[in-house]
Design an enzyme around this catalytic site. Sequence first.
Site, PDB file in Angstrom:
ATOM      1  N   GLY A 192       0.846  -1.183   0.000  1.00 34.99           N
ATOM      2  CA  GLY A 192       0.000   0.000   0.000  1.00 34.99           C
ATOM      3  C   GLY A 192       0.878   1.227   0.000  1.00 34.99           C
ATOM      4  O   GLY A 192       2.058   1.146   0.349  1.00 34.99           O
ATOM      5  N   GLN A 242       3.263  10.061   0.803  1.00 36.59           N
ATOM      6  CA  GLN A 242       4.537   9.339   0.655  1.00 36.59           C
ATOM      7  C   GLN A 242       5.217   9.635  -0.679  1.00 36.59           C
ATOM      8  O   GLN A 242       6.391   9.290  -0.853  1.00 36.59           O
ATOM      9  CB  GLN A 242       4.314   7.833   0.804  1.00 36.59           C
ATOM     10  CG  GLN A 242       3.938   7.436   2.227  1.00 36.59           C
ATOM     11  CD  GLN A 242       3.774   5.937   2.356  1.00 36.59           C
ATOM     12  OE1 GLN A 242       2.748   5.387   1.984  1.00 36.59           O
ATOM     13  NE2 GLN A 242       4.801   5.262   2.842  1.00 36.59           N
ATOM     14  N   CYS A 285       6.759  -0.118   6.438  1.00 30.85           N
ATOM     15  CA  CYS A 285       6.268   1.071   5.732  1.00 30.85           C
ATOM     16  C   CYS A 285       7.353   1.529   4.769  1.00 30.85           C
ATOM     17  O   CYS A 285       8.532   1.549   5.138  1.00 30.85           O
ATOM     18  CB  CYS A 285       5.961   2.167   6.750  1.00 30.85           C
ATOM     19  SG  CYS A 285       5.382   3.698   6.009  1.00 30.85           S
ATOM     20  N   LEU A 286       6.951   1.892   3.548  1.00 30.15           N
ATOM     21  CA  LEU A 286       7.931   2.331   2.554  1.00 30.15           C
ATOM     22  C   LEU A 286       8.692   3.575   3.006  1.00 30.15           C
ATOM     23  O   LEU A 286       9.805   3.820   2.553  1.00 30.15           O
ATOM     24  CB  LEU A 286       7.237   2.604   1.208  1.00 30.15           C
ATOM     25  CG  LEU A 286       6.657   1.389   0.475  1.00 30.15           C
ATOM     26  CD1 LEU A 286       5.923   1.832  -0.779  1.00 30.15           C
ATOM     27  CD2 LEU A 286       7.745   0.383   0.120  1.00 30.15           C
ATOM     28  N   HIS A 323      -3.573   1.328   7.993  1.00 25.04           N
ATOM     29  CA  HIS A 323      -2.225   1.908   7.942  1.00 25.04           C
ATOM     30  C   HIS A 323      -2.193   3.063   6.930  1.00 25.04           C
ATOM     31  O   HIS A 323      -1.662   4.135   7.221  1.00 25.04           O
ATOM     32  CB  HIS A 323      -1.218   0.808   7.564  1.00 25.04           C
ATOM     33  CG  HIS A 323       0.198   1.264   7.393  1.00 25.04           C
ATOM     34  ND1 HIS A 323       1.226   0.821   8.197  1.00 25.04           N
ATOM     35  CD2 HIS A 323       0.763   2.119   6.504  1.00 25.04           C
ATOM     36  CE1 HIS A 323       2.365   1.397   7.812  1.00 25.04           C
ATOM     37  NE2 HIS A 323       2.108   2.179   6.778  1.00 25.04           N
ATOM     38  N   GLU A 324      -2.804   2.840   5.757  1.00 29.90           N
ATOM     39  CA  GLU A 324      -2.784   3.883   4.716  1.00 29.90           C
ATOM     40  C   GLU A 324      -3.665   5.069   5.107  1.00 29.90           C
ATOM     41  O   GLU A 324      -3.286   6.218   4.879  1.00 29.90           O
ATOM     42  CB  GLU A 324      -3.218   3.315   3.359  1.00 29.90           C
ATOM     43  CG  GLU A 324      -2.322   2.228   2.790  1.00 29.90           C
ATOM     44  CD  GLU A 324      -0.834   2.545   2.853  1.00 29.90           C
ATOM     45  OE1 GLU A 324      -0.439   3.720   2.739  1.00 29.90           O
ATOM     46  OE2 GLU A 324      -0.053   1.599   3.056  1.00 29.90           O
ATOM     47  N   HIS A 361      -1.911   7.389   7.312  1.00 27.80           N
ATOM     48  CA  HIS A 361      -0.994   8.297   6.604  1.00 27.80           C
ATOM     49  C   HIS A 361      -1.680   9.611   6.228  1.00 27.80           C
ATOM     50  O   HIS A 361      -1.066  10.668   6.255  1.00 27.80           O
ATOM     51  CB  HIS A 361      -0.485   7.654   5.306  1.00 27.80           C
ATOM     52  CG  HIS A 361       0.755   6.837   5.468  1.00 27.80           C
ATOM     53  ND1 HIS A 361       1.963   7.371   5.855  1.00 27.80           N
ATOM     54  CD2 HIS A 361       0.990   5.516   5.269  1.00 27.80           C
ATOM     55  CE1 HIS A 361       2.880   6.414   5.892  1.00 27.80           C
ATOM     56  NE2 HIS A 361       2.324   5.278   5.545  1.00 27.80           N
TER      57      HIS A 361
HETATM   58 ZN   LIG Z   1       3.208   3.435   5.547  1.00 27.88          ZN
END
Ligand SMILES: [Zn+2]
Length: 164
Positions: free
Chosen positions: A46, A51, A90-91, A132-133, A136
């Site tokens: 995701g 991000q 997480c990226l 999680h997304e 963000h």
């Molecule tokens: Zn993340």
Amino acid sequence: MAIKEVVKHPAAVLTEKCTEVTEINEEIITLLDDLYDTMVEYDGVGIAAPQINVPLRVAIVEIGEERDILEMINPTVLETDGAEVDIEGCLSFPNLFGEVERPTYVKIEACDREGRVYELEAGGFDARAILHEIDHLDGVLFNSKLIRVVTEEELAEMYGEEEE
Ligand SMILES: [Zn+2]
């Protein structure tokens, strides 16, 4: 469509509350496509618009057995239930993995790229990824919810055996 650079923690854009999308235009469609290309390139499940340095309420996540792409524009959480601890990454945190408690069920409302409002229910890891997304988009990062950091050695042990 393009692969974008992933913004890494710490960065102001990652901790801001993102702005609602008021009109689904070419810019938003391109944003969705860029999110997809970037997520695939960096092997995420995701990714959220902040991000890739765009502070709008847009995120995508892979869900279901087929790893379908769920596009979420202006998502809101309608309902959650349960609680479960599992490992997340997480990226925006390339070397951080750890245990986070999340609901085991979520019901959301969001808009797709055609401008249609939909409701969706998800459980398990899909619910985790969706929440999680959405976090963000509110500037909430998973490191603030970490119960325990999991080392790379532990990860290798956990997943190494399953991938034989
Ligand atoms: Zn993340």
